[in-house]
Design a protein around this motif. Structure first.
Motif, PDB file in Angstrom:
ATOM      1  N   MET A 213      48.010  99.122  19.868  1.00  0.00           N
ATOM      2  CA  MET A 213      49.152  99.536  20.669  1.00  0.00           C
ATOM      3  C   MET A 213      50.371  98.846  20.076  1.00  0.00           C
ATOM      4  SD  MET A 213      49.838  98.987  24.742  1.00  0.00           S
ATOM      5  CE  MET A 213      51.519  98.860  25.387  1.00  0.00           C
ATOM      6  N   HIS A 214      51.399  99.626  19.765  1.00  0.00           N
ATOM      7  CA  HIS A 214      52.557  99.027  19.115  1.00  0.00           C
ATOM      8  C   HIS A 214      53.857  99.511  19.748  1.00  0.00           C
ATOM      9  CE1 HIS A 214      53.587 102.714  16.881  1.00  0.00           C
ATOM     10  NE2 HIS A 214      52.296 102.847  16.662  1.00  0.00           N
ATOM     11  N   TYR A 215      54.896  98.702  19.601  1.00  0.00           N
ATOM     12  CA  TYR A 215      56.248  98.999  20.070  1.00  0.00           C
ATOM     13  C   TYR A 215      56.908  99.987  19.114  1.00  0.00           C
ATOM     14  CZ  TYR A 215      56.588  95.746  16.345  1.00  0.00           C
ATOM     15  OH  TYR A 215      56.388  95.155  15.133  1.00  0.00           O
ATOM     16  N   GLU A 216      58.021 100.557  19.548  1.00  0.00           N
ATOM     17  CA  GLU A 216      58.875 101.372  18.677  1.00  0.00           C
ATOM     18  C   GLU A 216      60.314 101.203  19.158  1.00  0.00           C
ATOM     19  OE1 GLU A 216      57.613 105.421  18.381  1.00  0.00           O
ATOM     20  OE2 GLU A 216      55.651 104.899  17.525  1.00  0.00           O
ATOM     21  N   CYS A 217      61.085 100.405  18.465  1.00  0.00           N
ATOM     22  CA  CYS A 217      62.497 100.204  18.799  1.00  0.00           C
ATOM     23  C   CYS A 217      63.277 101.456  18.408  1.00  0.00           C
ATOM     24  CB  CYS A 217      63.041  98.988  18.063  1.00  0.00           C
ATOM     25  SG  CYS A 217      64.785  98.644  18.384  1.00  0.00           S
ATOM     26  N   GLU A 218      63.959 102.071  19.399  1.00  0.00           N
ATOM     27  CA  GLU A 218      64.642 103.339  19.146  1.00  0.00           C
ATOM     28  C   GLU A 218      66.026 103.351  19.796  1.00  0.00           C
ATOM     29  OE1 GLU A 218      62.462 106.896  19.635  1.00  0.00           O
ATOM     30  OE2 GLU A 218      60.494 105.959  19.344  1.00  0.00           O
ATOM     31  N   LEU A 219      66.982 103.926  19.101  1.00  0.00           N
ATOM     32  CA  LEU A 219      68.278 104.222  19.690  1.00  0.00           C
ATOM     33  C   LEU A 219      68.120 105.455  20.575  1.00  0.00           C
ATOM     34  CD1 LEU A 219      71.359 103.684  19.816  1.00  0.00           C
ATOM     35  CD2 LEU A 219      71.589 105.310  17.925  1.00  0.00           C
ATOM     36  N   ALA A 220      68.531 105.334  21.847  1.00  0.00           N
ATOM     37  CA  ALA A 220      68.452 106.450  22.789  1.00  0.00           C
ATOM     38  C   ALA A 220      69.853 106.985  23.057  1.00  0.00           C
ATOM     39  CB  ALA A 220      67.800 105.999  24.092  1.00  0.00           C
ATOM     40  N   VAL A 221      70.018 108.279  22.882  1.00  0.00           N
ATOM     41  CA  VAL A 221      71.292 108.962  23.100  1.00  0.00           C
ATOM     42  C   VAL A 221      71.334 109.473  24.537  1.00  0.00           C
ATOM     43  CG1 VAL A 221      72.748 110.888  22.375  1.00  0.00           C
ATOM     44  CG2 VAL A 221      71.364 109.646  20.680  1.00  0.00           C
ATOM     45  N   VAL A 222      72.419 109.172  25.248  1.00  0.00           N
ATOM     46  CA  VAL A 222      72.588 109.620  26.633  1.00  0.00           C
ATOM     47  C   VAL A 222      73.623 110.750  26.650  1.00  0.00           C
ATOM     48  CG1 VAL A 222      73.134 108.962  29.000  1.00  0.00           C
ATOM     49  CG2 VAL A 222      72.124 107.274  27.429  1.00  0.00           C
ATOM     50  N   ILE A 223      73.206 111.914  27.111  1.00  0.00           N
ATOM     51  CA  ILE A 223      74.088 113.082  27.153  1.00  0.00           C
ATOM     52  C   ILE A 223      75.108 112.919  28.285  1.00  0.00           C
ATOM     53  CG2 ILE A 223      74.181 115.590  27.456  1.00  0.00           C
ATOM     54  CD1 ILE A 223      72.914 114.621  24.820  1.00  0.00           C
TER      55      ILE A 223
ATOM     56  N   ALA B  15      71.350 118.368  29.908  1.00  0.00           N
ATOM     57  CA  ALA B  15      72.207 118.085  31.051  1.00  0.00           C
ATOM     58  C   ALA B  15      72.695 116.644  31.004  1.00  0.00           C
ATOM     59  CB  ALA B  15      71.438 118.332  32.348  1.00  0.00           C
ATOM     60  N   PRO B  16      73.765 116.332  31.736  1.00  0.00           N
ATOM     61  CA  PRO B  16      74.233 114.938  31.813  1.00  0.00           C
ATOM     62  C   PRO B  16      73.101 114.003  32.247  1.00  0.00           C
ATOM     63  CG  PRO B  16      75.859 116.396  32.766  1.00  0.00           C
ATOM     64  CD  PRO B  16      74.648 117.251  32.487  1.00  0.00           C
ATOM     65  N   GLY B  17      72.961 112.908  31.524  1.00  0.00           N
ATOM     66  CA  GLY B  17      71.900 111.949  31.801  1.00  0.00           C
ATOM     67  C   GLY B  17      70.635 112.166  31.005  1.00  0.00           C
ATOM     68  N   ASP B  18      70.484 113.326  30.368  1.00  0.00           N
ATOM     69  CA  ASP B  18      69.303 113.549  29.532  1.00  0.00           C
ATOM     70  C   ASP B  18      69.320 112.618  28.328  1.00  0.00           C
ATOM     71  OD1 ASP B  18      68.385 115.478  31.236  1.00  0.00           O
ATOM     72  OD2 ASP B  18      68.909 117.175  29.967  1.00  0.00           O
ATOM     73  N   LEU B  19      68.138 112.384  27.783  1.00  0.00           N
ATOM     74  CA  LEU B  19      67.971 111.423  26.694  1.00  0.00           C
ATOM     75  C   LEU B  19      67.400 112.077  25.450  1.00  0.00           C
ATOM     76  CD1 LEU B  19      66.298 108.438  28.614  1.00  0.00           C
ATOM     77  CD2 LEU B  19      68.661 108.546  27.804  1.00  0.00           C
ATOM     78  N   ILE B  20      67.857 111.591  24.294  1.00  0.00           N
ATOM     79  CA  ILE B  20      67.211 111.876  23.015  1.00  0.00           C
ATOM     80  C   ILE B  20      66.806 110.537  22.418  1.00  0.00           C
ATOM     81  CG2 ILE B  20      67.409 112.884  20.722  1.00  0.00           C
ATOM     82  CD1 ILE B  20      69.710 114.605  21.792  1.00  0.00           C
ATOM     83  N   LEU B  21      65.499 110.328  22.220  1.00  0.00           N
ATOM     84  CA  LEU B  21      64.986 109.132  21.568  1.00  0.00           C
ATOM     85  C   LEU B  21      64.822 109.450  20.085  1.00  0.00           C
ATOM     86  CD1 LEU B  21      64.550 108.430  24.526  1.00  0.00           C
ATOM     87  CD2 LEU B  21      62.311 107.496  23.931  1.00  0.00           C
ATOM     88  N   THR B  22      65.487 108.659  19.226  1.00  0.00           N
ATOM     89  CA  THR B  22      65.727 109.088  17.852  1.00  0.00           C
ATOM     90  C   THR B  22      64.749 108.550  16.818  1.00  0.00           C
ATOM     91  OG1 THR B  22      67.338 107.294  17.592  1.00  0.00           O
ATOM     92  CG2 THR B  22      68.184 109.439  18.306  1.00  0.00           C
ATOM     93  N   GLY B  23      63.642 107.949  17.250  1.00  0.00           N
ATOM     94  CA  GLY B  23      62.645 107.497  16.295  1.00  0.00           C
ATOM     95  C   GLY B  23      62.787 106.033  15.946  1.00  0.00           C
ATOM     96  N   THR B  24      61.805 105.531  15.197  1.00  0.00           N
ATOM     97  CA  THR B  24      61.746 104.098  14.880  1.00  0.00           C
ATOM     98  C   THR B  24      61.516 103.886  13.385  1.00  0.00           C
ATOM     99  OG1 THR B  24      60.786 102.005  15.683  1.00  0.00           O
ATOM    100  CG2 THR B  24      59.242 103.751  15.127  1.00  0.00           C
ATOM    101  N   PRO B  25      62.056 102.800  12.808  1.00  0.00           N
ATOM    102  CA  PRO B  25      61.761 102.473  11.404  1.00  0.00           C
ATOM    103  C   PRO B  25      60.392 101.809  11.268  1.00  0.00           C
ATOM    104  CG  PRO B  25      63.285 100.868  12.330  1.00  0.00           C
ATOM    105  CD  PRO B  25      63.071 101.916  13.393  1.00  0.00           C
ATOM    106  N   LYS B  26      60.035 101.457  10.044  1.00  0.00           N
ATOM    107  CA  LYS B  26      58.733 100.845   9.808  1.00  0.00           C
ATOM    108  C   LYS B  26      58.665  99.456  10.457  1.00  0.00           C
ATOM    109  CE  LYS B  26      59.721  98.505   5.416  1.00  0.00           C
ATOM    110  NZ  LYS B  26      59.337  98.359   3.998  1.00  0.00           N
ATOM    111  N   GLY B  27      57.451  98.963  10.573  1.00  0.00           N
ATOM    112  CA  GLY B  27      57.255  97.616  11.107  1.00  0.00           C
ATOM    113  C   GLY B  27      56.429  97.586  12.370  1.00  0.00           C
ATOM    114  N   ALA B  28      55.569  98.578  12.582  1.00  0.00           N
ATOM    115  CA  ALA B  28      54.752  98.624  13.792  1.00  0.00           C
ATOM    116  C   ALA B  28      53.668  97.553  13.741  1.00  0.00           C
ATOM    117  CB  ALA B  28      54.121 100.004  13.945  1.00  0.00           C
ATOM    118  N   VAL B  29      53.629  96.699  14.774  1.00  0.00           N
ATOM    119  CA  VAL B  29      52.655  95.608  14.858  1.00  0.00           C
ATOM    120  C   VAL B  29      51.933  95.694  16.197  1.00  0.00           C
ATOM    121  CG1 VAL B  29      52.409  93.098  15.018  1.00  0.00           C
ATOM    122  CG2 VAL B  29      53.945  94.069  13.324  1.00  0.00           C
ATOM    123  N   ASN B  30      50.639  95.435  16.178  1.00  0.00           N
ATOM    124  CA  ASN B  30      49.826  95.442  17.382  1.00  0.00           C
ATOM    125  C   ASN B  30      50.307  94.383  18.369  1.00  0.00           C
ATOM    126  OD1 ASN B  30      47.717  96.483  18.865  1.00  0.00           O
ATOM    127  ND2 ASN B  30      46.121  95.375  17.778  1.00  0.00           N
TER     128      ASN B  30
END
Length: 245
Positions: A95-105, A208-223
């Motif tokens: 199980m690993h994290y994914e740091c992502e920039l989230a865009v708020v509409i 719609a206003p408040g909707d989210l786009i999660l834009t993905g994560t770079p390498k570096g996934a650790v358990n």
């Protein structure tokens, strides 16, 4: 603009940051930030997430970079606020994290052109989109158990306005597990930029206003393991802290 949503004294309210770990509430009350319950800073109708939007992450998985965005939906049940807890299922190996920039509409978005995309964005926040690899059947269409687990996507602490963040394609992303730096990347390395994504997604659906786009994560996934503290950090936005149980 930089604001959060918190529960305080039996009510849900917005909050703004002050110095020395204090928050300002709309009625003028000042509270210590560790005395509130942090909530996801937005309540989206729709959450659109991307898989493999960084070539280095695709590479560490021995996969080719996609030719078009790999999209999937997430439920609101997945969201948990700053300082929240996320469960690692019993018996899983990875199980690993994914740091992502989230865009708020910020306003209804339909058939948006890339050159106008930022006019439709309210701001940005941080998402940590945990994945349980044991349940993954296909990277191009994640099994629901991989990406739609309850409380498996910490979000926050703040929404920071587009104007305050500036260019969202020039931000550093970092993840720390128990204080050790384990992931570092840059939004400039996204395969599909935020303007491109907004044009692509709204070509066939309305956001719609408040909707989210999660834009993905770079390498570096650790358990990660129960008891771990995971901090996902994005330049000019803040630090999102989460605990594994």
């Amino acid at each position: 603009m930089k604001r959060a949503r918190v529960a305080w004294n039996g009510t849900v309210t917005e909050a703004e940051p002050l110095d020395s770990g204090r928050l300002l509430l709309p009625d003028g009350t000042i509270v210590d930030d560790h005395k509130v319950m942090w909530l996801p800073p937005v309540e989206p109708r729709t959450i659109v997430a991307l898989g493999l939007n960084y070539a280095d992450h695709a590479g560490e998985l021995s996969l080719a970079a996609p030719k078009e965005p790999l999209l999937f939906f997430k439920g609101k049940n997945t969201l948990v606020g700053h300082l929240g807890r996320t469960v690692r299922p019993a018996g899983v190996d990875m199980m690993h994290y994914e740091c992502e920039l989230a865009v708020v509409i910020g306003r209804p978005a339909r058939r948006v052109k890339a050159e106008q995309a930022y006019d439709y964005i309210l701001g940005y926040t941080i998402a940590n989109d945990y994945a349980v690899r044991d349940y993954l059947e296909n990277y191009y269409r994640p099994n629901f158990r991989v990406k739609n687990r309850d409380r498996a996507t910490p979000l926050g602490p703040w929404i920071v306005s587009h104007e305050e963040v500036g260019d969202p394609m020039a931000l550093a992303l970092r993840t720390y597990v128990n204080g050790a730096l384990v992931q570092e990347g840059y939004t400039a390395d996204m395969i599909f930029s935020i303007p491109y994504l907004l044009e692509y997604i709204t070509s066939f659906m309305t956001l719609a206003p408040g909707d989210l786009i999660l834009t993905g994560t770079p390498k570096g996934a650790v358990n990660v393991q129960p008891g771990d503290e995971v901090v996902t950090e994005i330049e000019r936005i803040g630090r999102l802290i989460n605990y594994i149980e």
